[in-house]
Design a protein around this motif. Structure first.
Motif, short mmCIF file in Angstrom:
data_model
loop_
_atom_site.label_atom_id
_atom_site.label_comp_id
_atom_site.label_asym_id
_atom_site.label_seq_id
_atom_site.Cartn_x
_atom_site.Cartn_y
_atom_site.Cartn_z
N UNK A 40 -68.09 84.07 144.57
CA UNK A 40 -66.77 84.50 145.04
C UNK A 40 -66.72 85.96 145.49
N UNK A 41 -67.44 86.89 144.85
CA UNK A 41 -67.31 88.29 145.29
C UNK A 41 -67.66 88.51 146.76
N UNK A 42 -68.72 87.89 147.26
CA UNK A 42 -69.05 88.09 148.67
C UNK A 42 -68.08 87.32 149.57
N UNK A 43 -67.61 86.17 149.12
CA UNK A 43 -66.62 85.43 149.91
C UNK A 43 -65.32 86.23 150.03
N UNK A 44 -64.90 86.86 148.95
CA UNK A 44 -63.70 87.70 149.00
C UNK A 44 -63.86 88.82 150.02
N UNK A 45 -65.03 89.45 150.01
CA UNK A 45 -65.27 90.56 150.94
C UNK A 45 -65.28 90.06 152.38
N UNK A 46 -65.91 88.89 152.61
CA UNK A 46 -65.95 88.34 153.97
C UNK A 46 -64.54 88.08 154.49
N UNK A 47 -63.69 87.54 153.64
CA UNK A 47 -62.31 87.29 154.06
C UNK A 47 -61.60 88.60 154.36
N UNK A 48 -61.80 89.60 153.50
CA UNK A 48 -61.17 90.91 153.70
C UNK A 48 -61.54 91.50 155.06
N UNK A 49 -62.81 91.27 155.47
CA UNK A 49 -63.29 91.83 156.74
C UNK A 49 -63.18 90.83 157.90
N UNK A 50 -62.68 89.63 157.63
CA UNK A 50 -62.55 88.60 158.66
C UNK A 50 -63.88 88.37 159.38
N UNK A 51 -64.93 88.22 158.58
CA UNK A 51 -66.27 88.06 159.16
C UNK A 51 -66.96 86.84 158.58
N UNK A 52 -68.01 86.39 159.25
CA UNK A 52 -68.85 85.33 158.71
C UNK A 52 -69.63 85.85 157.51
N UNK A 53 -70.15 84.90 156.71
CA UNK A 53 -70.89 85.29 155.51
C UNK A 53 -72.00 84.30 155.22
N UNK A 54 -72.95 84.72 154.38
CA UNK A 54 -74.09 83.88 154.03
C UNK A 54 -74.68 84.34 152.71
N UNK A 55 -75.61 83.55 152.19
CA UNK A 55 -76.40 83.91 151.02
C UNK A 55 -77.85 83.92 151.45
N UNK A 56 -78.43 85.11 151.57
CA UNK A 56 -79.80 85.23 152.06
C UNK A 56 -80.83 84.96 150.97
N UNK A 57 -80.45 85.17 149.71
CA UNK A 57 -81.35 84.88 148.60
C UNK A 57 -80.53 84.33 147.44
N UNK A 58 -80.96 83.21 146.90
CA UNK A 58 -80.35 82.62 145.71
C UNK A 58 -81.44 82.43 144.67
N UNK A 59 -81.20 82.90 143.44
CA UNK A 59 -82.18 82.74 142.38
C UNK A 59 -81.52 82.27 141.09
N UNK A 60 -82.05 81.18 140.52
CA UNK A 60 -81.53 80.61 139.27
C UNK A 60 -82.74 80.20 138.42
N UNK A 61 -82.71 80.54 137.14
CA UNK A 61 -83.81 80.18 136.25
C UNK A 61 -83.56 78.83 135.58
N UNK A 62 -84.64 78.20 135.15
CA UNK A 62 -84.56 76.93 134.43
C UNK A 62 -84.11 77.20 132.99
#
Length: 327
Positions: A229-251
């Protein structure tokens, strides 16, 4: 329209013959999906990843600086899908125009659908005094203008992104994503096409007794919404497209299904672009998994249950393959 297509095809063919275009511009796995699925594979070695997952839509890549796309090491550029590629040139030199000629040559040699950024995750470099916020912003705004110029010449859809750590959007060490985002109002000469984040579920106890590398004890486990949500909130604030360039989750050593479920949840959240039960912005352009070992943990998809064990047919690998091939 037919004439324009024919002209575009003729230009593309000519460039290919000149060796300027080396990758196709079509998506890899799920051409109808709004949110594309991508990855980075450790050390740019894609053989095992491709065997386990198959093609994805977006391929993450990194470079210092290469004069042309063809000089980028092969593992850091891919022959299919969209390349989400970061390089490094001194921001002050880019912002002042000293690198314009070199950048024009490089941009012209890239695939027409590449996404470029100069200095991804710039937070630590700026903190160390290597360059300033203003230089970073102005450099990416200038890069965006040069990319737009090339797109106008050859019909490309290249984009420019700013890529920040997800913790920057939540104020870690007093950081503020606003400081990195270029705008004309700040005197940067423009903006860029999208904001992207490197999103990692913070490791806990990894590498300790009973919690091998590649695993976590699950303490402080975050939901997809909390992570993204933090990056999505920022994208909306700036009216811009958004993405996740790196996602990391441990087992999780205590739950063989927990990581795979969170991977699915993150992608679903990114696809929905939902800020709350009553507020929806727009879907992420892509989500890329970082299948590699980093400074804090080994985020590889190969880890599985029983603990510890590794396999190219792990639940995590299979989950990312299924996500990549969803409609």
């Amino acid at each position: 329209m037919t004439g324009n297509r024919a002209l575009t095809a003729l230009i593309a063919t000519g460039l290919a013959l000149l060796g300027l275009l080396v990758t196709p511009t079509t998506a890899g796995a799920s051409p109808t999906s709004v949110t594309k699925i991508g990855a980075w594979s450790q050390f740019g070695s894609w053989t095992a990843f491709d065997a386990a997952v198959g093609p994805v839509d977006v391929y993450r890549g990194y470079g210092g600086w290469n004069a042309t796309w063809q000089q980028v090491p092969a593992g850091h550029r891919h022959s299919g899908g969209i390349n989400d590629f970061s390089f490094r040139l001194p921001p002050a030199q880019v912002a002042s125009g000293q690198q314009d000629a070199a950048l024009r040559t490089f941009i012209a040699s890239t695939p027409q659908n590449v996404v470029l950024t100069n200095h991804h995750e710039p937070e630590q470099e700026i903190q160390a005094g290597e360059f300033t916020f203003a230089q970073f912003r102005a450099a990416n705004a200038r890069l965006n203008r040069l990319v737009d110029e090339q797109n106008a010449q050859d019909g490309g859809t290249r984009k420019v992104s700013v890529v920040l750590m997800i913790s920057t959007f939540t104020g870690f060490q007093g950081r503020n994503a606003e400081n990195y985002w270029p705008t004309s109002a700040k005197g940067d000469g423009g903006t860029v096409d999208l904001i992207s984040a490197d999103v990692y579920a913070a490791p806990h106890a990894t590498g300790t007794a009973g919690v091998p590398l590649g695993y976590t004890d699950g303490v402080n486990w975050k939901s997809a919404a909390t992570l993204v949500r933090p990056v999505l909130n920022f994208a909306k604030l700036k009216a811009t497209d958004w993405a996740i360039s790196e996602l990391g989750i441990l087992e999780d050593v205590n739950d063989p299904n927990r990581r795979a479920q969170l991977m699915r949840d993150v992608v679903a959240y990114a696809q929905a672009g939902r800020l709350s039960a009553t507020s929806v912005y727009r879907p992420a352009l892509w989500v890329s998994y970082w299948n590699s070992k980093g400074g804090r943990a080994d985020w590889g998809l190969r880890f599985q249950h029983p603990v510890p064990s590794e396999s190219s047919t792990s639940l995590a690998f299979r989950t990312w393959r299924d996500l990549a091939n969803q409609p």
